[in-house]
Design a protein around this motif. Structure first.
Motif, PDB file in Angstrom:
ATOM      1  N   ARG A   1       0.814  -1.209   0.000  1.00  0.00           N
ATOM      2  CA  ARG A   1       0.000   0.000   0.000  1.00  0.00           C
ATOM      3  C   ARG A   1       0.852   1.265   0.000  1.00  0.00           C
ATOM      4  NH1 ARG A   1      -5.120   1.606   1.201  1.00  0.00           N
ATOM      5  NH2 ARG A   1      -5.348   3.692   2.112  1.00  0.00           N
TER       6      ARG A   1
ATOM      7  N   GLN B   1      -6.345   3.965  -7.022  1.00  0.00           N
ATOM      8  CA  GLN B   1      -6.856   4.670  -5.845  1.00  0.00           C
ATOM      9  C   GLN B   1      -8.133   4.019  -5.325  1.00  0.00           C
ATOM     10  OE1 GLN B   1      -7.129   8.459  -7.796  1.00  0.00           O
ATOM     11  NE2 GLN B   1      -5.127   9.158  -7.068  1.00  0.00           N
ATOM     12  N   ALA B   2      -8.993   3.595  -6.246  1.00  0.00           N
ATOM     13  CA  ALA B   2     -10.233   2.934  -5.840  1.00  0.00           C
ATOM     14  C   ALA B   2      -9.940   1.603  -5.154  1.00  0.00           C
ATOM     15  CB  ALA B   2     -11.127   2.720  -7.060  1.00  0.00           C
TER      16      ALA B   2
ATOM     17  N   GLN C   1      -8.674   2.081  -1.646  1.00  0.00           N
ATOM     18  CA  GLN C   1      -9.799   2.390  -0.757  1.00  0.00           C
ATOM     19  C   GLN C   1     -10.574   1.112  -0.407  1.00  0.00           C
ATOM     20  OE1 GLN C   1     -10.519   5.032   0.829  1.00  0.00           O
ATOM     21  NE2 GLN C   1      -9.655   6.787  -0.228  1.00  0.00           N
ATOM     22  N   ARG C   2     -10.781   0.273  -1.395  1.00  0.00           N
ATOM     23  CA  ARG C   2     -11.519  -0.975  -1.137  1.00  0.00           C
ATOM     24  C   ARG C   2     -10.753  -1.862  -0.170  1.00  0.00           C
ATOM     25  NH1 ARG C   2     -11.847  -6.102  -1.932  1.00  0.00           N
ATOM     26  NH2 ARG C   2      -9.753  -6.122  -2.860  1.00  0.00           N
TER      27      ARG C   2
ATOM     28  N   ASN D   1     -12.978   0.978   2.726  1.00  0.00           N
ATOM     29  CA  ASN D   1     -13.800   2.142   2.363  1.00  0.00           C
ATOM     30  C   ASN D   1     -14.522   1.852   1.044  1.00  0.00           C
ATOM     31  OD1 ASN D   1     -12.685   3.528   4.610  1.00  0.00           O
ATOM     32  ND2 ASN D   1     -10.902   4.076   3.371  1.00  0.00           N
TER      33      ASN D   1
ATOM     34  N   GLU E   1     -16.263   4.847  -0.887  1.00  0.00           N
ATOM     35  CA  GLU E   1     -15.300   5.718  -1.570  1.00  0.00           C
ATOM     36  C   GLU E   1     -14.730   5.023  -2.806  1.00  0.00           C
ATOM     37  OE1 GLU E   1     -15.498   5.132   1.576  1.00  0.00           O
ATOM     38  OE2 GLU E   1     -15.338   6.981   2.756  1.00  0.00           O
ATOM     39  N   ALA E   2     -14.468   3.731  -2.687  1.00  0.00           N
ATOM     40  CA  ALA E   2     -13.951   2.971  -3.831  1.00  0.00           C
ATOM     41  C   ALA E   2     -14.959   2.978  -4.968  1.00  0.00           C
ATOM     42  CB  ALA E   2     -13.630   1.536  -3.414  1.00  0.00           C
TER      43      ALA E   2
END
Length: 530
Positions: A327, A352-353, A356-357, A361, A364-365
């Protein structure tokens, strides 16, 4: 006219210029200019024209011919000198120079002035280019008008180049259906220019890729490769191999895609070409799950970059690090990504998605993923790399299946990879070797192969060398380097590929087995049923 005519005209032109026979020299220059079929010939003509004295530009006829040569050879300095002497008569070439400088509004003014004058074909093309680059709504009509003019008043090559450019603009605008048909017409007009013909086939392949017509895309790229292998097309080799690599990767043929990208890298003549080829190799390794190898390849690409501190390659690095669970490394690479290219920006958004996943999150993803264009081929590929992420948009892509090879010895030997025929020469030694390997379950000793096959050579060393060449030829025909493993003692088909059982004729047609080959093993096989 044949190339020989151009050569004769150039030779005569040189003698006439040396003799200062200006009138016949002008006629020969005009005819040579109208005869040339590619950039290489234009460049040669341009160098010959360096012997033309500056005073000749005072005559508009000489200035026009020299401007034409400059236009075809992409020699802006000569065109500037010619156009500056006759700004009213040679406005078409002034328009071309302004387009080169991206001064599209001024270029449009100059082009409009020259539509009925000297260099009108150039003016019509520059008018269309300028209207397109300025975003004017009638740019498509402008290109069609330019093509219609050239069909009546210009050479086939000029007409073809105009259509090729129109197709590229259609592709950029996302209208790949229209682009595909325009490229086909351009190809029919560029037969005498291997360089531009290879480029036209490449562009056709790109349009087919974007339409998910993967078989048609591969076919177009293979045609591009044929043209690029001609002497006058070789500077297109890297591009043609790269296109073929992208089509093969999209079909899940990762070993064949790697081979194509490696050939693209080998034939690249610039740092940019090497970077793009290395990115293709690394991306293919990513899709094949070879993440450590992919990272090594991406860092190798960065070593070719002039400004490696901020580069588009970091989008690839970020994606690979996300896949391996690094990460912090992915975030660091994301912050160094040059996102001016749309695909790189979209790939970074996917990264970025996914980060987030992975952090839990999900909302957000999902929101980040909403900004990703799922109609593009690269999104299809990234969905294979990040299936859980793309499931948030109910977008599922089946995993790539192993390549399947089918070989028929019922008649002349033929082979297919994923149901697409490969360029195997049916009467060649490598074809019989492939059939022999399959008949024996995928592996034979070198000793058995030499005994079974009709291998040329007056002694064992020469016969082993001929067999080695057949192995190389078989790898080339199938499309990847590890298609046949050879350790000096044993020949083995790639175990990572599904090889269907050899297709053979019925006993009643045993004489058709491996038609065209008369190897010992072929004769023995047929005799069992005869």
């Amino acid at each position: 006219m044949p190339v020989r005519a151009f050569e004769i005209l150039c030779t005569h032109l040189q003698h006439l210029l040396e003799a200062e026979a200006w009138e016949p020299a002008l006629l020969h220059l005009r005819q040579a200019r109208q005869t040339l079929t590619g950039r290489e010939e234009a460049t040669r003509l341009y160098h010959i024209c360096k012997a033309v004295p500056e005073a000749a530009l005072e005559r508009v006829e000489w200035a026009e011919e020299l401007a034409w040569v400059a236009y075809r050879a992409d020699a802006a300095e000569l065109a500037e000198r010619a156009a500056a002497r006759h700004p009213d008569e040679l406005a078409a070439f002034a328009a071309w120079l302004l387009v080169q400088r991206e001064a599209y509004a001024e270029a449009l003014v100059q082009a409009e002035r020259a539509l009925q004058g000297r260099g009108a074909a150039v003016a019509w093309r520059m008018r269309a280019m300028a209207r397109c680059r300025l975003g004017l709504p009638d740019w498509r009509e402008a290109y069609l008008e330019a093509a219609q003019h050239m069909q009546r008043h210009a050479t086939e090559r000029d007409h073809g180049l105009c259509l090729l450019e129109y197709g590229a603009q259609l592709t950029y605008a996302g209208d790949n259906f229209a682009a595909r048909s325009v490229y086909a017409e351009a190809i029919s007009l560029l037969r005498a220019d291997p360089y531009m013909l290879a480029y036209a086939y490449y562009n056709l392949g790109i349009a087919c890729l974007r339409l998910y017509e993967l078989h048609s895309a591969a076919s177009a790229f293979e045609h591009a490769l044929v043209e690029a292998q001609r002497p006058k097309g070789q500077s297109m080799l890297s591009l043609a191999w790269r296109g073929l690599g992208s089509a093969r990767r999209a079909r899940g043929e990762f070993p064949r895609a790697l081979h194509a990208y490696e050939e693209s890298l080998r034939s690249a003549t610039s740092a940019h070409g090497r970077i793009v080829a290395l990115r293709g190799i690394g991306h293919t390794q990513r899709m094949a799950g070879q993440l450590d190898a992919a990272l090594l390849t991406f860092y190798e690409a960065l070593r070719e970059a002039r400004h490696p501190e901020q580069h588009s390659v970091y989008a690839d690095i970020a994606a690979a690090k996300t896949q391996i669970g690094d990460r912090a490394g992915a975030l660091e690479a994301a912050g160094r990504t040059d996102t001016r290219d749309h695909e790189d920006a979209q790939r970074l958004r996917i990264v970025q998605a996914e980060l987030q996943r992975q952090a839990g999150n999900v909302a957000e993803a999902a929101e980040l993923l909403q900004g990703v264009d799922l109609t593009r081929l690269w999104a299809f590929e990234e969905a294979r790399a990040f299936p859980a992420l793309f499931a948030l948009r109910d977008y599922a892509v089946p995993p790539a299946e192993p390549m399947r090879v089918r070989v028929s010895a019922d008649g002349a030997i033929r082979a297919w990879v994923n149901d697409v025929p490969v360029s195997l020469r049916p009467a060649a030694l490598e074809a019989s070797l492939l059939a022999l390997l399959l008949w024996h379950g995928g592996s034979v000793s070198v000793e058995r192969a030499l005994d079974a096959l009709d291998v040329p050579g007056s002694n064992e060393r020469l016969r082993k060398q001929a067999l080695s060449r057949a192995v190389v030829a078989l790898r080339r025909a199938l499309g990847w380097k590890t298609a046949v493993h050879a350790d000096g003692q044993l020949l083995t088909l790639d175990p990572g590929v599904i090889w269907s059982a050899l297709e053979v004729p019925t006993p009643q047609r045993a004489q058709d087995f491996c038609a065209g080959r008369f190897d010992r093993w072929v004769t023995e096989w047929a005799e069992v049923y005869l």
